[in-house]
Design a protein around this motif. Structure first.
Motif, PDB file in Angstrom:
ATOM      1  N   SER B  32       0.856  -1.193   0.000  1.00 14.20           N
ATOM      2  CA  SER B  32       0.000   0.000   0.000  1.00 14.20           C
ATOM      3  C   SER B  32       0.884   1.233   0.000  1.00 14.20           C
ATOM      4  N   PHE B  34       0.942   5.723   0.030  1.00 18.06           N
ATOM      5  CA  PHE B  34       0.189   6.911   0.412  1.00 18.06           C
ATOM      6  C   PHE B  34       1.071   8.140   0.277  1.00 18.06           C
ATOM      7  N   TYR B  36       1.250  11.639   2.538  1.00 18.99           N
ATOM      8  CA  TYR B  36       0.788  12.370   3.702  1.00 18.99           C
ATOM      9  C   TYR B  36       1.313  13.789   3.601  1.00 18.99           C
ATOM     10  N   PRO B  44       1.212  14.371  10.879  1.00 19.27           N
ATOM     11  CA  PRO B  44       0.955  14.037   9.474  1.00 19.27           C
ATOM     12  C   PRO B  44      -0.530  13.750   9.266  1.00 19.27           C
ATOM     13  N   SER B  49      -4.312   8.197  -1.055  1.00 14.32           N
ATOM     14  CA  SER B  49      -3.744   6.887  -1.317  1.00 14.32           C
ATOM     15  C   SER B  49      -3.261   6.873  -2.771  1.00 14.32           C
ATOM     16  N   LEU B  87       5.094  13.743   2.669  1.00 17.88           N
ATOM     17  CA  LEU B  87       5.737  12.492   3.067  1.00 17.88           C
ATOM     18  C   LEU B  87       5.228  11.348   2.190  1.00 17.88           C
ATOM     19  N   ASN B  91       3.522   0.807   2.858  1.00 21.17           N
ATOM     20  CA  ASN B  91       3.248  -0.299   3.767  1.00 21.17           C
ATOM     21  C   ASN B  91       4.050  -1.502   3.286  1.00 21.17           C
ATOM     22  N   GLY B  95       4.796  -9.445   6.263  1.00 24.18           N
ATOM     23  CA  GLY B  95       5.474  -9.730   7.524  1.00 24.18           C
ATOM     24  C   GLY B  95       5.470  -8.547   8.464  1.00 24.18           C
ATOM     25  N   SER B  96       5.407  -7.359   7.900  1.00 25.74           N
ATOM     26  CA  SER B  96       5.352  -6.158   8.735  1.00 25.74           C
ATOM     27  C   SER B  96       4.164  -5.322   8.326  1.00 25.74           C
ATOM     28  N   ALA B  97       3.064  -6.013   8.145  1.00 28.90           N
ATOM     29  CA  ALA B  97       1.899  -5.387   7.520  1.00 28.90           C
ATOM     30  C   ALA B  97       1.270  -4.309   8.366  1.00 28.90           C
ATOM     31  N   ARG B  98       1.659  -4.207   9.627  1.00 31.23           N
ATOM     32  CA  ARG B  98       0.939  -3.307  10.505  1.00 31.23           C
ATOM     33  C   ARG B  98       1.647  -1.983  10.705  1.00 31.23           C
ATOM     34  N   GLN B  99       2.742  -1.747  10.001  1.00 32.07           N
ATOM     35  CA  GLN B  99       3.440  -0.490  10.169  1.00 32.07           C
ATOM     36  C   GLN B  99       3.499   0.258   8.847  1.00 32.07           C
ATOM     37  N   LEU B 100       3.692   1.558   8.968  1.00 33.99           N
ATOM     38  CA  LEU B 100       3.933   2.400   7.809  1.00 33.99           C
ATOM     39  C   LEU B 100       5.382   2.831   7.822  1.00 33.99           C
ATOM     40  N   PHE B 102       7.863   5.692   6.402  1.00 28.44           N
ATOM     41  CA  PHE B 102       7.823   7.044   5.868  1.00 28.44           C
ATOM     42  C   PHE B 102       9.152   7.421   5.226  1.00 28.44           C
ATOM     43  N   GLY B 103       9.065   8.197   4.136  1.00 34.34           N
ATOM     44  CA  GLY B 103      10.249   8.875   3.650  1.00 34.34           C
ATOM     45  C   GLY B 103      10.562  10.062   4.556  1.00 34.34           C
TER      46      GLY B 103
END
Lengths: 114, 112
Positions: B32, B34, B36, B44, B49, B87, B91, B95-100, B102-103
């Motif tokens: 995913s 995005f 921001y 942010p 999306s 920003l 995603n 394996g780490s699907a629950r974090q975002l 960021f640049g």
């Protein structure tokens, strides 16, 4: 409808001290994520809490710990503070059903370590 | 190599200008994407999306090129109120699907 609420807004601590930051998620949200944003950088993921358990953790040392309460609110604790811990700490809440598309950030706690 | 890399900026443009921001991501399995927006000393906020087919929201157009692992944001007819840091956010895979991730952000200043 209140959004994500964080407290305190600003905090100054001395090296070696411990700090607790608090977050109340948006109504209807059950998941809380914490991020650290150093000056001039994007936020970095610390960890996420769901159902009162740490579900995932980023690349942060064990000095960073957290908790989620039955009402979904959360705390971030940092022990043995270092100067490098100075940053904006952001809490983001979301619903387990909608994932990132309902991700809402609080206005953050600005921590200064001296 | 950073997971998400953005144009360093800052971008200073006159009102009415068109400005484009670019972003690359390192993990080809990212799911995913995005953009921001972050105002000075604020949190942010989701701008939009980003979908493979490209998507537009008023003056803002986002594009995703999965083959090149490249994301862009185009702002047309810039307004003073567009001044902010943008920003790029990804995603990572499941394996780490629950974090975002960021640049570092690109700062935009729209000048009168």
């Amino acid at each position: 409808d209140a959004g994500v609420t964080q407290s305190p807004t600003h905090l100054i601590k001395t090296r070696g001290q411990q700090v607790t930051l608090r977050c109340s998620p948006k109504s209807g949200h059950d998941t809380v994520s914490w991020y650290q944003q150093a000056l001039g950088q994007g936020p970095q993921f610390i960890f996420q809490y769901y159902e009162e358990e740490e579900r995932q953790r980023g690349n942060f040392p064990d000095r960073f710990s957290g908790h989620q309460f039955p009402n979904y609110s959360s705390e971030l604790n940092v022990n043995a503070l270092l100067l490098g811990d100075s940053a904006l700490y952001l809490c983001a809440s979301s619903s387990s059903g909608t994932g990132f598309y309902g991700y809402t950030f609080g206005s953050g706690t600005r921590l200064t370590v001296v | 190599r950073k997971e998400v890399e953005q144009d360093p900026g800052p971008f200073n443009v006159p009102e009415g200008a068109t400005v484009a921001f670019n972003c690359t991501y390192s993990n080809s399995a990212s799911q995913s994407f995005f953009w921001y927006r972050q105002d000075c000393r604020k949190e942010p906020k989701l701008l939009m999306s980003v979908y493979s087919s490209g998507n537009e929201d008023g003056r803002f157009t986002a594009q995703l090129n999965r083959a090149s692992q490249y994301i862009s944001l185009l702002i047309r007819d810039s307004k003073l109120s567009d001044s902010a840091t943008y920003l790029c956010v990804v995603n990572p895979p499941s394996g780490s699907a629950r974090q975002l991730t960021f640049g570092s952000g690109t700062q935009l200043t729209v000048l009168p």
